[in-house]
Design an enzyme around this catalytic site. Structure first.
Site, mmCIF file in Angstrom:
data_model
loop_
_atom_site.group_PDB
_atom_site.id
_atom_site.type_symbol
_atom_site.label_atom_id
_atom_site.label_comp_id
_atom_site.label_asym_id
_atom_site.label_seq_id
_atom_site.Cartn_x
_atom_site.Cartn_y
_atom_site.Cartn_z
ATOM 1 C CB ILE B 12 -1.088 -0.012 1.262
ATOM 2 C CG1 ILE B 12 -2.374 -1.482 1.034
ATOM 3 C CG2 ILE B 12 -1.828 1.379 1.363
ATOM 4 C CD1 ILE B 12 -2.944 -0.730 -0.138
ATOM 5 C CB THR B 41 3.532 -7.036 1.141
ATOM 6 O OG1 THR B 41 2.361 -5.578 1.734
ATOM 7 C CG2 THR B 41 3.746 -6.406 -0.350
ATOM 8 C CG HIS B 49 -9.034 -11.910 -3.478
ATOM 9 N ND1 HIS B 49 -9.511 -13.827 -3.221
ATOM 10 C CD2 HIS B 49 -8.428 -11.982 -2.970
ATOM 11 C CE1 HIS B 49 -8.750 -13.756 -1.996
ATOM 12 N NE2 HIS B 49 -8.067 -12.696 -2.279
ATOM 13 C CB SER B 341 -7.361 -7.795 -5.610
ATOM 14 O OG SER B 341 -7.431 -9.230 -4.479
ATOM 15 C CB CYS B 402 19.612 -20.888 -6.024
ATOM 16 S SG CYS B 402 17.832 -21.474 -6.244
ATOM 17 C CB CYS B 404 16.189 -25.662 -5.718
ATOM 18 S SG CYS B 404 17.172 -26.803 -4.619
#
Lengths: 419, 483
Positions: B12, B41, B49, B341, B402, B404
């Site tokens: 925000i 967050t 949504h 959202s 990394c 993975c």
């Protein structure tokens, strides 16, 4: 596209032994690809001794054990690349590789040996509740920080899981001046070698708490405490048994998982139990010309057995390179029966077995004075009594080829029975 | 003096900062933690949504629908992962059908496009793995998934690219107002500003209490999650909700933009605002509830658990307004679900309508505003040719740190040196994912420590995992680090 006879993925003990063996068997152009900055793999961080009792009949440290193979590799003029990452392997054995030194390179090989090792299970695998502060390490990561980077990861330590690396780290951290308050094991028995329980815990008065587990981690930034509870026979924590440990570090030694991302990309079929490739007696995977050995195939307790197995992979890779058509024949399946966790290899072509078949297996529980019974298509062919067997210690079973080399044989079953 | 001081660098606060930079204003973001996106967050369901469930006429209802419609463009400009994959609300028996109907009608009234109730055949075409008990579902094609911290980090970066300031480790400890000017006492010195935007998340009531008697309270409500290995990424294709009952909203099962599966949350009111721990009971609850959606959920593929606090306002709705008690003090508070959202719409509304409205002619349009961030190079997503080209130009992209997630040194160095760059291990993880994979940093952790120390010119022992006192290394071994 640069062509090789054999490319070995991984320069740890498995890859090194396989490469050396293949070269000895007459393979000309061999290349070892290593993602780390040095050859030797995880052995380089295992500075304790006890390696090589079976292969060299003496006690070496991890780096010393690795050095023997590194020296041999170099003497034989086997090519290797460090700081080199394999991005993918195709079922046609085309390999994409990147490195700072050479950039993006495409390679092809007549045969490939997978020897990428394994990784540690993490907190997530167990879904341990609590905060997520700094100070929760897998034992191997802590070992790297201490033994290779020269840093301490904590001062008051609790260890969850009694796998070998955890046990070794209990001693190692004690020697570095940390206080290790205990080693907590979910199962009613340890997952590590007996010798490590004695030499790493008992000798330093570090308690081993069987049938206990960690149920909470406190501390928002750095670990401030850990709660341990006793578990019942279903491994569920028993309310009221909470024990609070005032520690700044939790080490996890809760199992290892073969690292098979590249294998999957190549289309190699995996075994749900070992989480490694399904291989035949020659250590060849379901993809022709791709072999696997070492901890990427199944997790070993002793590096000596890795070396044994990897030599076998090197030898048969050499044979495959010389005669890529190979032997097409129905394979016999090995089946882990009662009390047996898994068996490697999973497929056997009797014509390829030189007199005696060797099976690697792990049992599922502690067994004292039980009999290992082998049946070929349901018919008992061998029964041998064993003093002591434990899941933490790999068992090896030898079976003369004459006992199963008949027409139409389908399966070899291994059971643990009390007789 | 600043024109606007924003308290809180969550999605925000950073979103508002970015939108304010469309004006020629001096803006500062004050964040008490050592990174942006460090509160709510970083720990939520990561869902955009569709917007059918908030009441008509509420802020939630309005900003969700508006925010959803803005997501595509914002994420494109800021190079943030966003996928509009649609969502399902599953009904497990015929008694749930009227609830679906109500949601459909409410959604239509709010202006949610494409809603329809679908039957089991079509449900199974979309989601073959859901429970056999499903009798109907509400299909919302505009729902999506996003990288929530990615969005906040990119908002902050873009705001800074356009001239905003970010002050980390800066906790606001007191606020006074004298002669149309706010004086903010902080842990790193005093800050003066014409306007204050209170985007302090679960602490918004505490901040407001520094200048007025809050008309609202913010209660922490905890939600816990499982995150499953990307090996099971094809388990679900859409965001799968359960039909809300009087017992609550149920847990969701959804893909994440990074290819994992997220399962959760539960909802539990907690006593303090730092209870971000997971609990055995909470995790068990999720395990049990999620089975309703998919009978055989592979929880053995779990790679991590986490929990987040929702900022539950006593008013029940988002509080987005200039304080009636203190002119120039703007509360953007109680932004719980569907806060993520709604974030892009809230950002525009607060910046344009409220802040620019109050500042009037003082807020001139900024013709130099650049809405785009510099593209992030994601090595793994490049073609073989592009990989080869990149490495030729910048060899640090040839070093995989990394394993993975196939993340290169080049990406990590870039993540550290961008505006609003990474300062901690988890900061690096949230920006480019080393340690977010199945080994959870087992292999790459020591390497990332090394790179952070090198790039920030600090000792490895000063490198933090996440918070201000989350040091990883506690000293050198007897032999020391140099030997």
């Amino acid at each position: 596209m640069k062509a090789y006879d054999l490319i070995v993925v991984g320069g740890g003990p498995a890859g090194l032994a396989a490469a050396v063996e293949a070269k000895k068997e007459g393979v000309d152009k061999v290349l070892v690809l290593e993602r780390d900055r040095e050859l030797g793999g995880i052995l380089q961080q295992c500075i304790h001794n006890g390696f090589g009792l079976h292969i060299f009949k003496e006690e070496l440290t991890g780096p010393e054990y690795a050095e023997r193979f590194i020296d041999e590799l170099k003497e034989m003029g086997i090519e290797y690349r460090l700081d080199t990452m394999v991005l993918d392997i195709s079922d046609e054995r085309i390999i994409h590789v990147i490195s700072k030194a050479e950039g993006f390179v495409t390679l092809v090989a007549k045969a490939v040996i997978l020897a990428m090792g394994c990784r540690e299970r993490t907190r997530g695998a167990l879904a341990i509740p609590g905060y997520r502060p700094a100070g929760v390490f897998t034992a191997g990561t802590a070992q790297r920080y201490l033994n290779m980077e020269g840093y301490m990861v904590g001062k008051k330590v609790l260890i969850l899981g009694s796998g070998d690396i955890g046990l070794i780290m209990a001693r190692r951290m004690t020697l570095e001046g940390a206080k290790v308050l205990g080693c907590v094991e979910l199962m009613p028995f340890s997952g590590g070698l007996t010798r490590n329980i004695v030499q790493c815990l008992d000798d330093y008065d570090i308690p081993l708490m069987l049938s206990h587990t960690v149920t909470d981690i406190q501390g928002k930034d750095r670990v401030q405490g850990v709660t341990v509870m006793k578990v019942d026979e279903n491994r569920q924590p028993i309310p009221g048994t909470e024990i609070q440990f005032d520690v700044d570090t939790l080490l996890l030694s809760v199992g290892l998982i073969p690292e098979n991302e590249l294998s999957k990309g190549a289309g190699v079929q995996l075994d749900m139990k070992t989480r490694g490739a399904i291989v035949n007696e020659s250590m060849e995977t379901s993809v022709p010309g791709i072999f696997a050995c070492g901890n990427v195939l199944h997790v070993h307790d002793l590096v000596d057995w890795v070396t044994d197995e990897s030599r076998r992979a090197g030898k048969f890779a050499a044979k495959y390179i010389a005669n890529p058509g190979g032997q097409k024949e129905e394979a016999i399946e090995t089946i882990p029966g009662q009390g047996v966790g898994y068996i490697v290899p999973q497929r056997i072509r009797p014509s390829q077995v030189d007199q005696v078949l060797e099976l690697f297996m792990r049992v599922r529980d502690i067994y004292v004075g039980q009999t290992v019974v082998i049946r070929v298509d349901g018919k008992e062919v061998q029964a041998k009594r064993r003093g002591h067997m434990a899941p933490g210690e790999m068992e090896r079973v030898k079976l003369p080829v004459s006992l199963f080399n008949g027409p139409g044989v389908k399966k070899i079953t291994v059971d643990v029975e009390s007789r | 003096m600043y024109d606007v001081a924003i308290i809180g660098a969550g999605v925000i606060g950073t979103g508002i900062a970015r939108e304010l930079m469309r004006y020629q204003l001096k803006v500062v973001i004050l964040e008490k933690e050592n990174d942006v996106a460090d509160g709510t967050t970083k720990a939520n369901s990561a869902i955009v949504h569709a917007g059918y469930d908030a009441p008509f006429g509420s802020n939630k209802g309005r900003f969700n629908v508006e925010g959803n419609a803005m997501y595509g463009q914002v994420c494109k400009e800021l190079d943030v992962h966003f996928k509009q994959i649609g969502s399902l609300v599953l009904a497990f028996d015929e008694e749930d059908r009227p609830t679906l109907q109500e949601l459909l009608e409410n959604g239509k009234r709010l202006g949610v496009p494409g809603l329809e109730i679908i039957e089991p055949d079509r449900i199974r075409e979309i989601e073959p793995n859901v429970s056999q008990k499903v009798v109907a579902a509400l299909w919302a094609p505009t729902a999506g998934i996003v990288g929530p911290w990615e969005l906040a980090i990119s908002y902050a970066e873009n705001a800074m690219d356009n001239g905003a300031e970010l002050r980390l480790n800066t906790e606001v400890t007191g606020i006074t107002k004298k002669e149309n000017k706010f004086h903010l006492m902080t842990s790193t010195g005093e800050v003066e500003a014409r306007l204050v935007v209170n985007a302090a998340g679960i602490h918004a009531d505490d901040i407001y209490n520094m200048v007025a008697q809050s008309e609202f309270t913010i209660n922490p409500r905890r939600g816990e999650y499982f995150l499953l290995d990307n090996e099971v990424s094809d388990l679900v294709n859409t965001v799968v909700f359960q039909c809300p009952t009087k017992m609550g909203k149920g847990v969701l099962v959804s893909p994440t933009v990074d290819g994992n599966i997220i399962v959760g949350p539960n909802a539990e009111d907690v006593q303090t605002k730092d209870e971000i721990n997971t609990t055995a009971d909470g995790l068990d609850f999720i395990r049990q509830k999620a089975k309703l959606t998919i009978e055989e959920l592979p929880f053995h593929m779990n790679i991590t658990n986490f929990s987040g606090l929702r900022a539950e306002p006593s008013t029940g709705d988002f509080i987005i307004e200039e304080s009636k008690q203190v002119a120039g003090f703007i509360n953007v508070a109680g932004i719980k679900s569907p806060g993520l959202s709604s974030a892009p719409a809230i950002a525009v509304y607060v910046a344009e309508t409220i802040c620019a409205g109050i500042l009037g002619s003082h807020a001139k349009r900024n013709p130099a505003f650049n809405p785009k961030t510099r593209k992030k190079l994601r090595f793994k997503d490049l073609s073989d040719e592009k990989k080869a080209d990149l490495i030729r130009v910048e060899p640090s992209f040839a070093r995989i740190i990394c394993r993975c997630e196939t993340i290169t040194e080049g990406e990590i160095v870039d993540a550290i040196h961008r505006n609003a760059g990474a300062r901690t291990i988890n900061g690096v993880k949230r920006r480019c994912r080393p340690g977010a994979g199945r080994c959870q940093g087992g292999f790459c952790g020591p390497r990332v420590v090394e790179i952070l120390a090198r790039e920030l010119k600090i000792s490895p022992m000063e490198v933090e995992l996440e918070g201000k006192d989350s040091h990883i290394l506690v000293g050198e071994t007897k032999g020391g680090a140099d030997e």
